[in-house]
Scaffold this motif. Structure first.
Motif, short mmCIF file in Angstrom:
data_model
loop_
_atom_site.label_atom_id
_atom_site.label_comp_id
_atom_site.label_asym_id
_atom_site.label_seq_id
_atom_site.Cartn_x
_atom_site.Cartn_y
_atom_site.Cartn_z
N HIS A 70 8.39 4.85 2.42
CA HIS A 70 7.39 4.71 1.35
C HIS A 70 6.23 5.70 1.51
O HIS A 70 5.69 6.18 0.53
CB HIS A 70 6.89 3.26 1.40
CG HIS A 70 6.03 2.86 0.27
ND1 HIS A 70 6.45 2.88 -1.04
CD2 HIS A 70 4.74 2.40 0.23
CE1 HIS A 70 5.48 2.44 -1.82
NE2 HIS A 70 4.43 2.17 -1.08
N LEU B 28 -0.16 8.01 -4.57
CA LEU B 28 1.01 7.45 -3.88
C LEU B 28 0.89 5.93 -3.90
O LEU B 28 -0.13 5.36 -3.50
CB LEU B 28 1.09 7.98 -2.44
CG LEU B 28 2.41 7.67 -1.72
CD1 LEU B 28 2.87 8.85 -0.86
CD2 LEU B 28 2.35 6.42 -0.88
N SER B 29 1.94 5.30 -4.39
CA SER B 29 2.04 3.84 -4.47
C SER B 29 0.84 3.22 -5.19
O SER B 29 0.69 3.44 -6.38
CB SER B 29 2.25 3.24 -3.09
OG SER B 29 2.74 1.94 -3.27
N MET B 30 -0.06 2.49 -4.50
CA MET B 30 -1.21 1.92 -5.21
C MET B 30 -2.01 3.05 -5.87
O MET B 30 -2.57 2.88 -6.96
CB MET B 30 -2.11 1.13 -4.24
CG MET B 30 -3.33 0.54 -4.90
SD MET B 30 -4.35 -0.43 -3.77
CE MET B 30 -5.21 0.84 -2.85
N LEU C 81 6.40 -0.08 5.08
CA LEU C 81 5.85 1.21 4.67
C LEU C 81 6.66 2.39 5.20
O LEU C 81 6.86 3.38 4.50
CB LEU C 81 4.40 1.35 5.15
CG LEU C 81 3.36 0.43 4.50
CD1 LEU C 81 2.04 0.52 5.25
CD2 LEU C 81 3.15 0.80 3.03
N MET D 209 2.90 -4.96 7.31
CA MET D 209 3.19 -3.87 6.37
C MET D 209 3.98 -2.71 6.96
O MET D 209 4.77 -2.07 6.26
CB MET D 209 1.89 -3.30 5.77
CG MET D 209 1.18 -4.18 4.76
SD MET D 209 2.19 -4.58 3.30
CE MET D 209 2.37 -2.99 2.48
N ALA E 283 -2.71 5.17 -0.77
CA ALA E 283 -1.89 3.96 -0.90
C ALA E 283 -2.60 2.76 -0.27
O ALA E 283 -3.59 2.90 0.45
CB ALA E 283 -0.55 4.19 -0.18
N PHE E 284 -2.04 1.60 -0.51
CA PHE E 284 -2.47 0.36 0.12
C PHE E 284 -1.69 0.17 1.42
O PHE E 284 -0.46 0.36 1.40
CB PHE E 284 -2.18 -0.83 -0.82
CG PHE E 284 -2.34 -2.16 -0.17
CD1 PHE E 284 -3.57 -2.78 -0.12
CD2 PHE E 284 -1.25 -2.80 0.41
CE1 PHE E 284 -3.72 -4.01 0.50
CE2 PHE E 284 -1.40 -4.04 1.03
CZ PHE E 284 -2.63 -4.64 1.08
N TYR F 144 -0.44 3.48 -9.10
CA TYR F 144 -0.84 2.44 -10.08
C TYR F 144 -2.20 2.83 -10.68
O TYR F 144 -2.43 2.69 -11.88
CB TYR F 144 -0.97 1.06 -9.43
CG TYR F 144 0.20 0.56 -8.63
CD1 TYR F 144 1.49 1.02 -8.85
CD2 TYR F 144 0.03 -0.40 -7.62
CE1 TYR F 144 2.57 0.54 -8.10
CE2 TYR F 144 1.09 -0.89 -6.88
CZ TYR F 144 2.36 -0.40 -7.11
OH TYR F 144 3.40 -0.88 -6.36
N LEU G 241 9.96 -0.11 -0.74
CA LEU G 241 9.01 -0.79 -1.63
C LEU G 241 9.12 -0.32 -3.07
O LEU G 241 8.98 -1.11 -4.01
CB LEU G 241 7.57 -0.57 -1.12
CG LEU G 241 7.18 -1.34 0.13
CD1 LEU G 241 5.80 -0.96 0.59
CD2 LEU G 241 7.24 -2.85 -0.12
N MET H 277 -3.79 -5.34 -7.30
CA MET H 277 -2.38 -4.99 -7.57
C MET H 277 -1.66 -6.14 -8.26
O MET H 277 -0.86 -5.93 -9.18
CB MET H 277 -1.67 -4.59 -6.27
CG MET H 277 -2.15 -3.26 -5.72
SD MET H 277 -1.10 -2.61 -4.42
CE MET H 277 -1.50 -3.70 -3.06
N ARG I 192 1.37 -11.58 -2.73
CA ARG I 192 0.06 -10.89 -2.60
C ARG I 192 -1.04 -11.89 -2.26
O ARG I 192 -1.90 -11.62 -1.43
CB ARG I 192 -0.33 -10.23 -3.93
CG ARG I 192 0.69 -9.26 -4.50
CD ARG I 192 0.32 -7.86 -4.21
NE ARG I 192 1.03 -6.94 -5.06
CZ ARG I 192 1.52 -5.78 -4.66
NH1 ARG I 192 1.37 -5.38 -3.41
NH2 ARG I 192 2.13 -4.98 -5.50
C1 MLT Z 1 1.14 0.79 -1.44
O1 MLT Z 1 1.77 1.48 -0.64
O2 MLT Z 1 0.14 1.21 -2.04
C2 MLT Z 1 1.58 -0.64 -1.63
O3 MLT Z 1 2.54 -0.97 -0.70
C3 MLT Z 1 2.06 -0.86 -3.00
C4 MLT Z 1 2.50 -2.24 -3.29
O4 MLT Z 1 2.43 -3.12 -2.42
O5 MLT Z 1 2.91 -2.49 -4.44
#
Ligand code: MLT
Length: 266
Positions: free
Chosen positions: A245, A95-97, A157, A153, A30-31, A100, A219, A192, A134
């Motif tokens: 998260h 997970l999360s990012m 998180l 964060m 994740a980010f 994506y 999130l 992102m 962002r």
């Molecule tokens: C993550 O956990 O990767 C980020 O919080 C994702 C996001 O900010 O969209």
């Protein structure tokens, strides 16, 4: 945990771990964390699987790239890592990012995806407001450093239960974030912000898919996870209770149980 190895991927030194044997499972972080967030999963699943974790470029022990980061680039890097490690296909757990990036990877390299685990993530692109946030955070990373990002964060998180009861986890997450290169953090924020919408792709996911979400995730909410579950035919959905998260870190026991069940019977 097995020591970190390095490999040159698309011009950049990428740090990874590779342990265990059998069917591969690759964890996408994740980010703004790093492969270190997957320790509890690597420790459990290396007994039955080949477990690969790695740092996106600029994060953890991976080198920063001078080129901009995009989800497609992340997918290309993952594909090239698999080529270099002779992994033809794998269970991809993002997970999360990381999720994506898993969507981008599935879109371009579907044949390399044996199964998907989508944790605390969502298919929708950013709203204009989220994008503006962002860009501001990228500026904060560049001007104030990774500590300031950790500060901003962590309340988002981690779930309330962890914030109340797990000071060691808070410390661990802070350390992982603060050790990251602020330029990498800024690059990932722009990646992102620029990512496309993956909703249409959900109907094209035909591999076994597990969707996980922390019950206290602020999130990417359990409601959004449920919508993904409804849109991906044959998928499974489990809520990780008492987790926010970062569900794999906050309730690693439940997270690992859900993953174990899925790996045995996808
Ligand atoms: C993550 O956990 O990767 C980020 O919080 C994702 C996001 O900010 O969209």
């Amino acid at each position: 945990m097995k020591e970190t190895n390095k490999v040159r991927i698309n011009g950049v030194q990428i740090a990874f771990t590779d342990e265990g044997s059998g069917e591969a499972i690759i964890f996408l972080h994740a980010f703004p964390l790093g492969k270190a967030m997957w320790r509890a999963q690597a420790k459990t699943f290396r007994a039955t699987h080949r477990v690969i974790t790695f740092d996106w470029h600029g994060f953890g022990e991976s080198e920063l790239s001078s080129k901009p980061l995009t989800m497609e680039r992340m997918a290309d890097d993952l594909s090239e890592l698999m080529n270099q490690l002779a992994v033809q296909s794998a269970t991809i757990c993002g997970l999360s990012m990381g999720g994506y990036a898993a969507f981008a990877f599935h879109k371009k390299y579907q044949q390399k995806v044996a199964a998907l685990i989508l944790a605390d993530t969502k298919p929708s692109a950013d709203t204009e407001e989220a994008r503006r946030g962002r860009f501001e955070m990228a500026e904060t990373a560049r001007t104030k450093g990774a500590e300031a990002i950790a500060e901003a964060m962590i309340p988002k998180l981690l779930g309330e239960t962890s914030q109340r009861n797990s000071p060691d986890l808070l410390k661990q997450v802070r350390q992982i974030i603060a050790a990251n290169n602020p330029q990498a953090i800024a690059q990932a924020l722009l990646a992102m912000a620029g990512r496309g919408d993956s909703n249409e792709q959900l109907a094209r996911i035909h591999c076994p898919t597990l969707i996980l979400c922390g019950s206290e995730d602020k999130l990417t909410s359990p409601e959004e996870a449920k919508q993904m579950f409804q849109a991906i035919a044959g998928s499974r959905y489990e809520v990780i209770n008492g987790a926010g998260h970062l569900s794999n870190l906050e309730n690693s026991q439940l997270f690992n149980q859900a993953v174990s069940k899925f790996l045995v019977q996808p």
